[in-house]
Scaffold this active site. Structure first.
Site, PDB file in Angstrom:
ATOM      1  N   CYS A  47     120.674  33.623  84.812  1.00  0.00           N
ATOM      2  CA  CYS A  47     119.368  33.328  84.215  1.00  0.00           C
ATOM      3  C   CYS A  47     118.748  34.625  83.699  1.00  0.00           C
ATOM      4  O   CYS A  47     119.079  35.709  84.175  1.00  0.00           O
ATOM      5  CB  CYS A  47     118.501  32.693  85.297  1.00  0.00           C
ATOM      6  N   SER A  49     116.009  35.833  84.355  1.00  0.00           N
ATOM      7  CA  SER A  49     115.337  36.569  85.440  1.00  0.00           C
ATOM      8  C   SER A  49     116.315  37.476  86.182  1.00  0.00           C
ATOM      9  O   SER A  49     115.917  38.511  86.720  1.00  0.00           O
ATOM     10  CB  SER A  49     114.717  35.608  86.458  1.00  0.00           C
ATOM     11  N   HIS A  52     116.294  40.624  84.426  1.00  0.00           N
ATOM     12  CA  HIS A  52     115.087  41.400  84.781  1.00  0.00           C
ATOM     13  C   HIS A  52     115.303  42.119  86.115  1.00  0.00           C
ATOM     14  O   HIS A  52     114.897  43.258  86.293  1.00  0.00           O
ATOM     15  CB  HIS A  52     113.855  40.491  84.916  1.00  0.00           C
ATOM     16  N   HIS A  68     120.123  33.405  91.466  1.00  0.00           N
ATOM     17  CA  HIS A  68     119.235  32.452  92.151  1.00  0.00           C
ATOM     18  C   HIS A  68     119.484  31.013  91.729  1.00  0.00           C
ATOM     19  O   HIS A  68     118.966  30.097  92.336  1.00  0.00           O
ATOM     20  CB  HIS A  68     117.763  32.814  91.892  1.00  0.00           C
ATOM     21  N   CYS A 175     117.120  26.012  88.419  1.00  0.00           N
ATOM     22  CA  CYS A 175     116.065  26.870  87.835  1.00  0.00           C
ATOM     23  C   CYS A 175     115.817  26.613  86.353  1.00  0.00           C
ATOM     24  O   CYS A 175     114.743  26.165  85.964  1.00  0.00           O
ATOM     25  CB  CYS A 175     116.393  28.343  88.051  1.00  0.00           C
TER      26      CYS A 175
HETATM   27  N1  COD Z   1     110.951  37.503  69.799  1.00  0.00           N
HETATM   28  C1  COD Z   1     111.663  36.350  69.743  1.00  0.00           C
HETATM   29  N2  COD Z   1     112.716  36.073  70.574  1.00  0.00           N
HETATM   30  C2  COD Z   1     113.071  37.023  71.454  1.00  0.00           C
HETATM   31  C3  COD Z   1     112.383  38.258  71.562  1.00  0.00           C
HETATM   32  C4  COD Z   1     111.278  38.482  70.677  1.00  0.00           C
HETATM   33  N3  COD Z   1     110.583  39.605  70.705  1.00  0.00           N
HETATM   34  N4  COD Z   1     112.960  38.990  72.533  1.00  0.00           N
HETATM   35  C5  COD Z   1     113.975  38.239  73.034  1.00  0.00           C
HETATM   36  N5  COD Z   1     114.029  37.057  72.390  1.00  0.00           N
HETATM   37  C6  COD Z   1     114.934  35.937  72.644  1.00  0.00           C
HETATM   38  C7  COD Z   1     116.359  36.330  72.933  1.00  0.00           C
HETATM   39  O1  COD Z   1     117.122  36.529  71.755  1.00  0.00           O
HETATM   40  C8  COD Z   1     116.849  35.123  73.744  1.00  0.00           C
HETATM   41  O2  COD Z   1     117.411  34.132  72.921  1.00  0.00           O
HETATM   42  C9  COD Z   1     115.570  34.572  74.393  1.00  0.00           C
HETATM   43  O3  COD Z   1     114.469  35.284  73.815  1.00  0.00           O
HETATM   44  C10 COD Z   1     115.536  34.816  75.923  1.00  0.00           C
HETATM   45  O4  COD Z   1     116.497  34.018  76.480  1.00  0.00           O
HETATM   46  P1  COD Z   1     117.496  34.429  77.695  1.00  0.00           P
HETATM   47  O5  COD Z   1     118.664  33.501  77.620  1.00  0.00           O
HETATM   48  O6  COD Z   1     117.712  35.895  77.668  1.00  0.00           O
HETATM   49  O7  COD Z   1     116.662  34.128  78.990  1.00  0.00           O
HETATM   50  P2  COD Z   1     116.323  32.743  79.728  1.00  0.00           P
HETATM   51  O8  COD Z   1     116.020  31.700  78.731  1.00  0.00           O
HETATM   52  O9  COD Z   1     117.365  32.448  80.745  1.00  0.00           O
HETATM   53  O10 COD Z   1     114.997  33.150  80.543  1.00  0.00           O
HETATM   54  C11 COD Z   1     113.878  33.571  79.852  1.00  0.00           C
HETATM   55  C12 COD Z   1     112.657  33.677  80.786  1.00  0.00           C
HETATM   56  C13 COD Z   1     111.532  34.215  79.985  1.00  0.00           C
HETATM   57  C14 COD Z   1     112.262  32.328  81.316  1.00  0.00           C
HETATM   58  C15 COD Z   1     112.989  34.606  81.970  1.00  0.00           C
HETATM   59  O11 COD Z   1     113.428  35.813  81.520  1.00  0.00           O
HETATM   60  C16 COD Z   1     111.769  34.773  82.849  1.00  0.00           C
HETATM   61  O12 COD Z   1     110.852  35.511  82.583  1.00  0.00           O
HETATM   62  N6  COD Z   1     111.797  34.036  83.916  1.00  0.00           N
HETATM   63  C17 COD Z   1     110.730  33.965  84.867  1.00  0.00           C
HETATM   64  C18 COD Z   1     109.941  32.733  84.677  1.00  0.00           C
HETATM   65  C19 COD Z   1     110.139  31.716  85.717  1.00  0.00           C
HETATM   66  O13 COD Z   1     109.454  30.727  85.823  1.00  0.00           O
HETATM   67  N7  COD Z   1     111.101  31.911  86.511  1.00  0.00           N
HETATM   68  C20 COD Z   1     111.457  30.966  87.446  1.00  0.00           C
HETATM   69  C21 COD Z   1     112.818  31.205  87.776  1.00  0.00           C
HETATM   70  S1  COD Z   1     113.681  32.190  86.659  1.00  0.00           S
HETATM   71 ZN    ZN Z   2     115.841  31.493  86.873  1.00  0.00          ZN
END
Ligand code: COD
Ligand code: ZN
Length: 375
Positions: A47, A49, A52, A68, A175
């Site tokens: 994920c 996160s 991060h 997780h 998640c």
């Molecule tokens: N503008 C547009 N798109 C962007 C930018 C930007 N500046 N930066 C990155 N992106 C895109 C990336 O290309 C990617 O496609 C997407 O954003 C992020 O996706 P992933 O696959 O890297 O991440 P996810 O979808 O698995 O998770 C994203 C979250 C934001 C949900 C995650 O990082 C997070 O903050 N999780 C905590 C929130 C939560 O509720 N967590 C509970 C358990 S995780």
């Molecule tokens: Zn998660």
């Protein structure tokens, strides 16, 4: 052979420090103490996160075992555990449900006070850890840690699921799916015929799109800087894809021009404060609802035009789709088994655990929506 009450030795991925490559090591996993459950993992998603965590953006104790988004089978239980038993299929829960704190007791709250995400101590609830490697204490992540063949979690951070659940897939329902799908259907309650914008088309953003589509949204605008995400997003229901880097003006102005009045629902699934402001500014001035799903870097601040707040827009943070996790997550698995929700398009890759580095490469290259590790 009965392995309960014994220390188990297995393989796990350890982050020895932030920003250092994960290494797969032999670890010792202690038996569960009272109120805890030891799980044999079958699969784990990777994920956003977790990334991060590895970059040190959550301020955690290292060395730790990340991950997780896990699905597994209960191997043994500690004293007093009654909601799961050995042999049960279960999901790990990054947000537990203790059913005793102010959040759990409130009809709407789901951010259980026993959670170990914000802040993150990296231990079990009693402050001790169950993992060691070469004699050294290894910390947990978010009470769960799933990049390991065996893990120990508190009973409040695990839930039994349907016996028929396909364990190579349902880890996403631990998640990413509830976080995204739930933000749309449960938290925002997206309405039929509405217009939505989703910032970030990764695993979570894609699950938001699924939720908007299932709720009958008629227009879903997807925003991402990686255009490789666009074909899959369109297949899930995104009607218009925007790359902010292709425009000279702020992307919210583009969304305003496309819709004339702003969107009904905006979702931020990146964890980027600038994108949060873009999402807010994309909403209809009066009734638009902006859902913040991504976690922004620690101590970052949002700067909004304060005068315009009075016009009626809503901004709401949402974690795990506002679901009370132990109460609601098993139903999503059942809904999946009954074809009421299809998570399969979110799984773009499945790799054996020992190809973890390959899986992380796919994630970092932006090639995977979700890559599932199989044990
Ligand atoms: N503008 C547009 N798109 C962007 C930018 C930007 N500046 N930066 C990155 N992106 C895109 C990336 O290309 C990617 O496609 C997407 O954003 C992020 O996706 P992933 O696959 O890297 O991440 P996810 O979808 O698995 O998770 C994203 C979250 C934001 C949900 C995650 O990082 C997070 O903050 N999780 C905590 C929130 C939560 O509720 N967590 C509970 C358990 S995780
Ligand atoms: Zn998660």
């Amino acid at each position: 052979m009965d392995t309960s009450e014994k220390i188990l030795t297995c393989r796990a991925a350890i982050a020895w420090a932030k920003n250092s490559p994960l290494s797969i090591e032999e670890v010792q996993v202690e038996p569960p103490k009272a109120g805890e459950v030891r799980i044999k993992l079958m699969s784990s998603g990777i994920c956003g996160s977790d990334d991060h965590v590895l970059k040190g953006e959550f301020q955690m104790n290292f060395p730790l075992i990340p991950g997780h988004e896990g699905a597994g089978i209960v191997e043994s239980i500690g004293d007093g555990v009654c909601s799961v038993k050995p042999g049960d299929k279960v999901l790990t829960l990054i947000i537990p449900q203790c059913r005793e704190c102010s959040s759990c007791l409130h009809p709407k709250g789901n951010f259980c006070e026993k959670q170990d995400v914000l802040p993150c101590h990296g231990s079990m609830l009693d402050g001790t850890c169950r993992f060691t490697c070469k004699g050294e204490k290894i910390y947990h992540s978010f009470l769960v840690s799933t990049f390991t063949e065996y893990t120990v979690v508190p009973e409040i951070a695990v839930v039994k699921i349907d016996d028929a659940a396909p364990m190579d897939k349902v880890c996403l329902i631990s998640c990413g799916v509830p976080t995204g799908y739930g933000a749309a259907v449960n938290s925002a309650k997206v309405t039929p015929g509405s217009t939505c914008v989703v910032f970030g088309l990764g695993g979570v953003g894609s699950a938001i799109v699924l939720g908007c589509k299932a709720s009958g949204a008629s227009r879903i605008i997807g925003v991402d800087i990686n255009e490789e995400k666009f074909p899959r997003a369109k297949a899930l229901g995104v009607t218009d894809c925007l790359n902010p880097q292709n425009f000279k003006k702020p992307i919210q102005e583009v969304v305003m021009e496309m819709t004339g009045i702003g969107v009904d629902f905006a979702f931020e699934a990146i964890g980027n404060p600038d994108a949060m402001i873009s999402a807010w500014d994309s909403c209809h001035k009066s009734y638009g609802v902006c859902l913040i799903v991504g976690v922004a870097p620690l101590k970052s601040k949002l700067s909004l035009e304060a005068t315009m707040i009075i016009s009626g827009r809503t901004m709401k943070g949402v974690c795990l789709g506002d679901y009370k996790t132990r109460d609601c997550i098993p139903q999503i698995v059942t809904d999946y088994l009954q074809n009421k929700i299809n998570i399969d398009p979110l799984i773009t890759h499945q790799l054996p655990f020992d190809q973890l580095h390959e899986a992380l490469k796919l994630y970092h290259a932006g090639k995977a929506i979700r890559c599932v590790l199989l044990f």
